[in-house]
Design a protein around this motif. Structure first.
Motif, PDB file in Angstrom:
ATOM      1  N   SER A   1       0.836  -1.203   0.000  1.00 30.79           N
ATOM      2  CA  SER A   1       0.000   0.000   0.000  1.00 30.79           C
ATOM      3  C   SER A   1       0.873   1.256   0.000  1.00 30.79           C
ATOM      4  O   SER A   1       2.011   1.257   0.479  1.00 30.79           O
ATOM      5  CB  SER A   1      -0.933  -0.007   1.202  1.00 30.79           C
ATOM      6  N   GLY A   2       0.305   2.322  -0.561  1.00 28.70           N
ATOM      7  CA  GLY A   2       1.070   3.555  -0.695  1.00 28.70           C
ATOM      8  C   GLY A   2       0.956   4.439   0.531  1.00 28.70           C
ATOM      9  O   GLY A   2       0.232   4.118   1.477  1.00 28.70           O
ATOM     10  N   TRP A   3       1.651   5.569   0.501  1.00 33.73           N
ATOM     11  CA  TRP A   3       1.656   6.503   1.627  1.00 33.73           C
ATOM     12  C   TRP A   3       0.415   7.399   1.663  1.00 33.73           C
ATOM     13  O   TRP A   3       0.183   8.079   2.646  1.00 33.73           O
ATOM     14  CB  TRP A   3       2.918   7.384   1.560  1.00 33.73           C
ATOM     15  N   LEU A   4      -0.363   7.416   0.571  1.00 33.99           N
ATOM     16  CA  LEU A   4      -1.498   8.349   0.512  1.00 33.99           C
ATOM     17  C   LEU A   4      -2.807   7.604   0.237  1.00 33.99           C
ATOM     18  O   LEU A   4      -3.729   8.158  -0.364  1.00 33.99           O
ATOM     19  CB  LEU A   4      -1.246   9.409  -0.571  1.00 33.99           C
ATOM     20  N   GLU A   5      -2.887   6.372   0.716  1.00 31.15           N
ATOM     21  CA  GLU A   5      -4.074   5.534   0.489  1.00 31.15           C
ATOM     22  C   GLU A   5      -5.348   6.292   0.853  1.00 31.15           C
ATOM     23  O   GLU A   5      -5.504   6.753   1.990  1.00 31.15           O
ATOM     24  CB  GLU A   5      -4.019   4.307   1.387  1.00 31.15           C
ATOM     25  N   GLY A   6      -6.268   6.417  -0.124  1.00 27.99           N
ATOM     26  CA  GLY A   6      -7.582   7.006   0.130  1.00 27.99           C
ATOM     27  C   GLY A   6      -7.604   8.517   0.270  1.00 27.99           C
ATOM     28  O   GLY A   6      -8.661   9.109   0.469  1.00 27.99           O
ATOM     29  N   GLN A   7      -6.451   9.157   0.166  1.00 30.18           N
ATOM     30  CA  GLN A   7      -6.421  10.612   0.358  1.00 30.18           C
ATOM     31  C   GLN A   7      -6.826  11.355  -0.921  1.00 30.18           C
ATOM     32  O   GLN A   7      -6.795  10.803  -2.019  1.00 30.18           O
ATOM     33  CB  GLN A   7      -5.020  11.054   0.786  1.00 30.18           C
ATOM     34  N   VAL A   8      -7.194  12.616  -0.712  1.00 30.73           N
ATOM     35  CA  VAL A   8      -7.628  13.445  -1.841  1.00 30.73           C
ATOM     36  C   VAL A   8      -6.840  14.749  -1.831  1.00 30.73           C
ATOM     37  O   VAL A   8      -6.672  15.380  -0.786  1.00 30.73           O
ATOM     38  CB  VAL A   8      -9.147  13.739  -1.743  1.00 30.73           C
ATOM     39  N   ALA A   9      -6.328  15.121  -3.006  1.00 36.16           N
ATOM     40  CA  ALA A   9      -5.504  16.333  -3.108  1.00 36.16           C
ATOM     41  C   ALA A   9      -6.064  17.281  -4.159  1.00 36.16           C
ATOM     42  O   ALA A   9      -6.738  16.859  -5.106  1.00 36.16           O
ATOM     43  CB  ALA A   9      -4.063  15.955  -3.472  1.00 36.16           C
ATOM     44  N   PHE A  10      -5.764  18.550  -3.977  1.00 40.69           N
ATOM     45  CA  PHE A  10      -6.044  19.591  -4.982  1.00 40.69           C
ATOM     46  C   PHE A  10      -4.711  20.237  -5.310  1.00 40.69           C
ATOM     47  O   PHE A  10      -3.993  20.676  -4.413  1.00 40.69           O
ATOM     48  CB  PHE A  10      -7.042  20.608  -4.397  1.00 40.69           C
ATOM     49  N   ILE A  11      -4.352  20.273  -6.596  1.00 38.96           N
ATOM     50  CA  ILE A  11      -3.072  20.854  -6.995  1.00 38.96           C
ATOM     51  C   ILE A  11      -3.267  21.857  -8.130  1.00 38.96           C
ATOM     52  O   ILE A  11      -4.053  21.613  -9.051  1.00 38.96           O
ATOM     53  CB  ILE A  11      -2.061  19.742  -7.388  1.00 38.96           C
ATOM     54  N   THR A  12      -2.552  22.969  -8.038  1.00 39.00           N
ATOM     55  CA  THR A  12      -2.584  23.941  -9.139  1.00 39.00           C
ATOM     56  C   THR A  12      -1.372  23.707 -10.037  1.00 39.00           C
ATOM     57  O   THR A  12      -0.298  23.328  -9.566  1.00 39.00           O
ATOM     58  CB  THR A  12      -2.561  25.396  -8.627  1.00 39.00           C
ATOM     59  N   GLY A  13      -1.572  23.921 -11.336  1.00 37.86           N
ATOM     60  CA  GLY A  13      -0.460  23.739 -12.277  1.00 37.86           C
ATOM     61  C   GLY A  13      -0.056  22.284 -12.409  1.00 37.86           C
ATOM     62  O   GLY A  13       1.118  21.971 -12.584  1.00 37.86           O
ATOM     63  N   GLY A  14      -1.027  21.387 -12.366  1.00 38.88           N
ATOM     64  CA  GLY A  14      -0.716  19.948 -12.408  1.00 38.88           C
ATOM     65  C   GLY A  14      -0.797  19.339 -13.794  1.00 38.88           C
ATOM     66  O   GLY A  14      -0.667  18.131 -13.953  1.00 38.88           O
ATOM     67  N   ALA A  15      -1.016  20.172 -14.818  1.00 37.95           N
ATOM     68  CA  ALA A  15      -1.141  19.614 -16.174  1.00 37.95           C
ATOM     69  C   ALA A  15       0.212  19.304 -16.785  1.00 37.95           C
ATOM     70  O   ALA A  15       0.305  18.574 -17.769  1.00 37.95           O
ATOM     71  CB  ALA A  15      -1.913  20.581 -17.073  1.00 37.95           C
ATOM     72  N   ASP A  16       1.276  19.874 -16.215  1.00 36.61           N
ATOM     73  CA  ASP A  16       2.595  19.685 -16.821  1.00 36.61           C
ATOM     74  C   ASP A  16       3.679  19.799 -15.744  1.00 36.61           C
ATOM     75  O   ASP A  16       3.405  20.191 -14.608  1.00 36.61           O
ATOM     76  CB  ASP A  16       2.806  20.768 -17.904  1.00 36.61           C
ATOM     77  N   GLY A  17       4.904  19.466 -16.127  1.00 34.67           N
ATOM     78  CA  GLY A  17       6.075  19.720 -15.294  1.00 34.67           C
ATOM     79  C   GLY A  17       6.034  19.065 -13.914  1.00 34.67           C
ATOM     80  O   GLY A  17       5.603  17.918 -13.752  1.00 34.67           O
ATOM     81  N   ILE A  18       6.514  19.812 -12.923  1.00 32.01           N
ATOM     82  CA  ILE A  18       6.627  19.287 -11.557  1.00 32.01           C
ATOM     83  C   ILE A  18       5.241  18.907 -11.024  1.00 32.01           C
ATOM     84  O   ILE A  18       5.059  17.850 -10.410  1.00 32.01           O
ATOM     85  CB  ILE A  18       7.308  20.335 -10.645  1.00 32.01           C
ATOM     86  N   GLY A  19       4.259  19.763 -11.289  1.00 28.05           N
ATOM     87  CA  GLY A  19       2.889  19.487 -10.805  1.00 28.05           C
ATOM     88  C   GLY A  19       2.350  18.184 -11.351  1.00 28.05           C
ATOM     89  O   GLY A  19       1.762  17.385 -10.622  1.00 28.05           O
ATOM     90  N   ARG A  20       2.579  17.965 -12.615  1.00 30.66           N
ATOM     91  CA  ARG A  20       2.082  16.727 -13.229  1.00 30.66           C
ATOM     92  C   ARG A  20       2.761  15.501 -12.604  1.00 30.66           C
ATOM     93  O   ARG A  20       2.118  14.476 -12.327  1.00 30.66           O
ATOM     94  CB  ARG A  20       2.307  16.737 -14.737  1.00 30.66           C
ATOM     95  N   ALA A  21       4.051  15.619 -12.377  1.00 33.80           N
ATOM     96  CA  ALA A  21       4.775  14.495 -11.762  1.00 33.80           C
ATOM     97  C   ALA A  21       4.238  14.228 -10.353  1.00 33.80           C
ATOM     98  O   ALA A  21       4.135  13.074  -9.929  1.00 33.80           O
ATOM     99  CB  ALA A  21       6.269  14.801 -11.709  1.00 33.80           C
TER     100      ALA A  21
ATOM    101  N   ILE B   1      -1.168   9.517  -7.271  1.00 29.69           N
ATOM    102  CA  ILE B   1      -2.022   8.403  -7.716  1.00 29.69           C
ATOM    103  C   ILE B   1      -1.322   7.070  -7.407  1.00 29.69           C
ATOM    104  O   ILE B   1      -1.933   6.133  -6.873  1.00 29.69           O
ATOM    105  CB  ILE B   1      -2.323   8.523  -9.231  1.00 29.69           C
ATOM    106  N   LYS B   2      -0.034   7.004  -7.711  1.00 31.45           N
ATOM    107  CA  LYS B   2       0.744   5.774  -7.446  1.00 31.45           C
ATOM    108  C   LYS B   2       0.757   5.432  -5.965  1.00 31.45           C
ATOM    109  O   LYS B   2       0.811   4.271  -5.578  1.00 31.45           O
ATOM    110  CB  LYS B   2       2.193   5.970  -7.897  1.00 31.45           C
ATOM    111  N   GLU B   3       0.745   6.475  -5.130  1.00 25.87           N
ATOM    112  CA  GLU B   3       0.786   6.263  -3.675  1.00 25.87           C
ATOM    113  C   GLU B   3      -0.596   5.969  -3.106  1.00 25.87           C
ATOM    114  O   GLU B   3      -0.789   5.999  -1.893  1.00 25.87           O
ATOM    115  CB  GLU B   3       1.388   7.485  -2.973  1.00 25.87           C
ATOM    116  N   GLY B   4      -1.586   5.775  -3.982  1.00 27.71           N
ATOM    117  CA  GLY B   4      -2.898   5.328  -3.529  1.00 27.71           C
ATOM    118  C   GLY B   4      -3.933   6.410  -3.328  1.00 27.71           C
ATOM    119  O   GLY B   4      -5.017   6.134  -2.787  1.00 27.71           O
TER     120      GLY B   4
END
Ligand code: NAD
Length: 265
Positions: A2-22, A28-31
């Motif tokens: 299981s990942g470190w963020l299982e079931g959590q929900v985040a809001f991120i700005t500038g997530g379409a590219d670059g550092i934000g996208r990563a 997502i990989k962390e659950g």
């Protein structure tokens, strides 16, 4: 596993590219159950959402508009039922423009635009997310920079703005304690499409125009000897979003700059 963020929900700005996208991909990989992304790059948002069906919700908008942040937070609550982490990240660069290159008018326009995106955009994300984060005892993470502590990582406006992010982190850590932890991640020069302001006619310019040259310059100037990639920073965003792993951390900026800050000359 299981990942470190299982079931959590985040809001991120500038997530379409670059550092934000990563960061989105890593969350997502962390659950993470869901990530809401606010970005002005509608095409980039679509690609991201298509890659992770059901896990990504998007708002195509501008971080200078408070209503767009409110829409993102509402979406998080409606679609995923909670909000644990807000990441303020969308930003633009000044391509190291020095004071002498500005006129009075271009200074006013560029400062208004760059600060509105790089600073007001962060504050708006924190404001919009505050109530939901109090409810979840969540955390806020802002993307700082090597330019948050030293000269030369940007020009006068970018450097001033990134220094102000440190003040934002420390003040909000105080104001939002004990409910919400507030921290930053400070990347060094990273190969992304980071672009500039409309005011300086630099929206089409980007720092990744010549990747080989970028890598060569970074390899020569950074202790660890390599040009960083967006994925290199994502572990710190995971750590700071995870209450289990950083419950006692607030008001801190973790640098991820290949050791740039460790050198005095
Ligand atoms: P990027 O251009 O790849 O990503 C920035 C994202 O923000 C893009 O998707 C862009 O569309 C979005 N954006 C920009 N202005 C916006 C606005 N007004 N409204 C909505 N979305 C907007 O660049 P990046 O390098 O990943 O930058 C992310 C953050 O990292 C920025 O805060 C930047 O200052 C910081 N940073 C970058 C570096 C670097 O060398 N790349 C180093 C230190 C810090």
């Amino acid at each position: 596993m299981s990942g470190w963020l299982e079931g959590q929900v985040a809001f991120i700005t500038g997530g379409a590219d670059g550092i934000g996208r990563a960061v989105v991909e890593r969350y997502i990989k962390e659950g993470a159950a869901g990530v809401v992304v606010l970005d002005r790059d509608a095409a980039g948002l679509k690609t991201l959402a298509d890659a992770h069906p059901g896990r990504i919700a998007t708002v195509a908008g501008d971080v200078r508009q408070y209503a767009d942040h409110e829409a993102a937070v509402s979406l998080a609550l409606k679609q995923f039922g909670r909000l644990d982490t807000v990441v303020g990240n969308a930003g633009v660069f000044d391509f190291r423009r020095p004071l002498r290159s500005y006129t009075g008018a271009s200074m006013a326009q560029t400062m208004d635009e760059l600060f509105a995106i790089n600073l007001r955009g962060y504050l708006y994300a924190a404001m919009a997310g505050r109530e939901a984060l109090i409810a979840s005892r969540g955390s806020i993470i802002f993307t700082a920079s090597v330019a948050s502590f030293n000269s030369g990582g940007g020009g006068i406006l970018y450097t001033m703005g990134k220094h102000a992010v440190v003040g934002m982190i420390k003040q909000l850590a105080l104001e939002l304690a004990p409910d919400i932890r507030v921290n930053g991640v400070g990347p060094g020069g990273t190969l992304t499409g980071l672009s500039g302001t409309e005011a300086l006619g630099q929206t089409e310019r980007s720092i990744n125009a010549n990747p080989a040259q970028f890598d060569e310059r970074m390899a020569a100037g950074v202790l660890l000897g390599f040009g960083q990639r967006p994925e290199d920073h994502t572990g710190l965003y995971v750590l700071l979003a995870s209450a289990l792993n950083s419950r006692a951390v607030t008001g801190e900026i973790f640098m991820s700059d290949g050791g740039t800050g460790a050198r005095s000359v």
